[in-house]
Design an enzyme around this catalytic site. Sequence first.
Site, PDB file in Angstrom:
ATOM      1  N   ARG A 234      22.281   5.570  27.848  1.00  0.00           N
ATOM      2  CA  ARG A 234      23.315   3.988  26.957  1.00  0.00           C
ATOM      3  C   ARG A 234      23.245   3.864  25.825  1.00  0.00           C
ATOM      4  O   ARG A 234      22.147   3.579  25.214  1.00  0.00           O
ATOM      5  CB  ARG A 234      24.397   3.399  27.590  1.00  0.00           C
ATOM      6  CG  ARG A 234      24.342   4.191  29.216  1.00  0.00           C
ATOM      7  CD  ARG A 234      26.250   5.452  28.982  1.00  0.00           C
ATOM      8  NE  ARG A 234      26.990   5.449  30.037  1.00  0.00           N
ATOM      9  CZ  ARG A 234      26.504   6.728  30.597  1.00  0.00           C
ATOM     10  NH1 ARG A 234      25.566   7.654  30.572  1.00  0.00           N
ATOM     11  NH2 ARG A 234      27.401   7.083  31.421  1.00  0.00           N
ATOM     12  N   ASP A 258      20.302  11.786  22.223  1.00  0.00           N
ATOM     13  CA  ASP A 258      21.228  12.208  23.533  1.00  0.00           C
ATOM     14  C   ASP A 258      23.185  11.386  23.355  1.00  0.00           C
ATOM     15  O   ASP A 258      24.085  12.258  23.880  1.00  0.00           O
ATOM     16  CB  ASP A 258      21.173  12.684  24.464  1.00  0.00           C
ATOM     17  CG  ASP A 258      21.933  13.951  25.459  1.00  0.00           C
ATOM     18  OD1 ASP A 258      21.867  15.288  24.696  1.00  0.00           O
ATOM     19  OD2 ASP A 258      22.383  13.740  26.819  1.00  0.00           O
ATOM     20  N   GLU A 263      31.044   7.797  21.167  1.00  0.00           N
ATOM     21  CA  GLU A 263      30.969   9.451  21.315  1.00  0.00           C
ATOM     22  C   GLU A 263      32.513  10.163  20.985  1.00  0.00           C
ATOM     23  O   GLU A 263      33.499   9.704  21.531  1.00  0.00           O
ATOM     24  CB  GLU A 263      30.291   9.541  22.260  1.00  0.00           C
ATOM     25  CG  GLU A 263      29.203   9.497  22.597  1.00  0.00           C
ATOM     26  CD  GLU A 263      28.243   9.744  24.227  1.00  0.00           C
ATOM     27  OE1 GLU A 263      28.818  10.373  24.573  1.00  0.00           O
ATOM     28  OE2 GLU A 263      27.432   9.360  24.111  1.00  0.00           O
ATOM     29  N   HIS A 282      25.495  14.200  24.161  1.00  0.00           N
ATOM     30  CA  HIS A 282      25.176  13.836  25.168  1.00  0.00           C
ATOM     31  C   HIS A 282      25.222  15.019  26.233  1.00  0.00           C
ATOM     32  O   HIS A 282      26.179  15.146  27.389  1.00  0.00           O
ATOM     33  CB  HIS A 282      26.822  12.956  25.783  1.00  0.00           C
ATOM     34  CG  HIS A 282      26.097  12.200  26.697  1.00  0.00           C
ATOM     35  ND1 HIS A 282      26.921  10.917  26.627  1.00  0.00           N
ATOM     36  CD2 HIS A 282      25.927  11.876  28.017  1.00  0.00           C
ATOM     37  CE1 HIS A 282      26.434  10.308  28.021  1.00  0.00           C
ATOM     38  NE2 HIS A 282      25.846  11.110  28.377  1.00  0.00           N
ATOM     39  N   SER A 284      21.955  16.381  27.889  1.00  0.00           N
ATOM     40  CA  SER A 284      20.562  16.091  29.473  1.00  0.00           C
ATOM     41  C   SER A 284      20.333  16.544  30.082  1.00  0.00           C
ATOM     42  O   SER A 284      19.813  16.946  30.416  1.00  0.00           O
ATOM     43  CB  SER A 284      19.827  14.501  28.335  1.00  0.00           C
ATOM     44  OG  SER A 284      20.083  14.010  29.059  1.00  0.00           O
TER      45      SER A 284
END
Length: 327
Positions: A234, A258, A263, A282, A284
């Site tokens: 996170r 990532d 975001e 984001h 992965s």
Amino acid sequence: MSRSRPVIVVLGESADDRPPFLDALEGRADLRFTDAAGLGEAVQGAQALFLWDFFSTALSQVWEHCDGVEWIHVAAAGVDSLLFDELRDSEVTVTNARGTFDRPIAEFVLASVLAQAKLVHESYRLQQQHVWRHRETQGLAGSRALVIGTGAIGREIARLLRAVGMQVRGAGRTAREGDPDFGTVVASADLASEVGWCDHLINAAPLTPATTGLIDAEVLAAMKATAHLVNIGRGASVVEADLAAALAGGQIAGASLDVFEVEPLPADSPLWEAPGCVISAHMSGDVVGWRDTLARQFLANAERWLADEPLENVVDKQLGYVPGGAP
């Protein structure tokens, strides 16, 4: 089962954002599809809620209408976006998508580690400049990775990194020896005194009060100047301003990120231009077919729920994750 036709609410980004395969529940449950704006009305009289829009925080705003809800399933491994005090203190069971993302995320981490060690990103930048420059790369065999988070995702990462010859340790709530996947597990609270051991620091921890801001200036200063940070856990586990400063000052060699505190990552974030920083959106765990897998996982749990059988992936709402990561 006492409830003849229970109501399951499916929260999507829009009311038309419907998971596949749920027609298998027809005749045994009434499905209500909604977006965040309609959730307050849709959840009235419902017994279950499926958060297909897994980052939504709308539930806390309509909690007063959820007195009949007994089960909530989140189509994500992390549940930090969902949990709030009233839900934690309630009798509502929360389940998540544990297990769905383990292998894809582990592969993404391995790719990030390989790209860093083999100078892949630097080679691409030189290619864009039409520059031919011979360099020596690092071997992975014998290099060291410290994986923060000893749950299912962290364990899959450890297994994959060990398979290519890396030395791996874990960092978790309690220090211990003899772990089946990590061997040595150090205490996350002692991270600053442990990170000097590793070449790659990998954050795979869920976001909890203990992991918020865990990787800060003190931890970054204790890392090797050649070290590489990977964050697939996170964003809020990393103090982003401290990381940007560490990269700019050459305190560490690189970071593969990532996840982020906000975001999409704001256009004015210094991380975009930070030396050695590689940014992905984001993604992965999102391999082709991942949404189908998430929908099938919920369907399997819904079948258990309808049959009054124990649910899988039950979250400890106080801890913020499914306990029991060891096999």
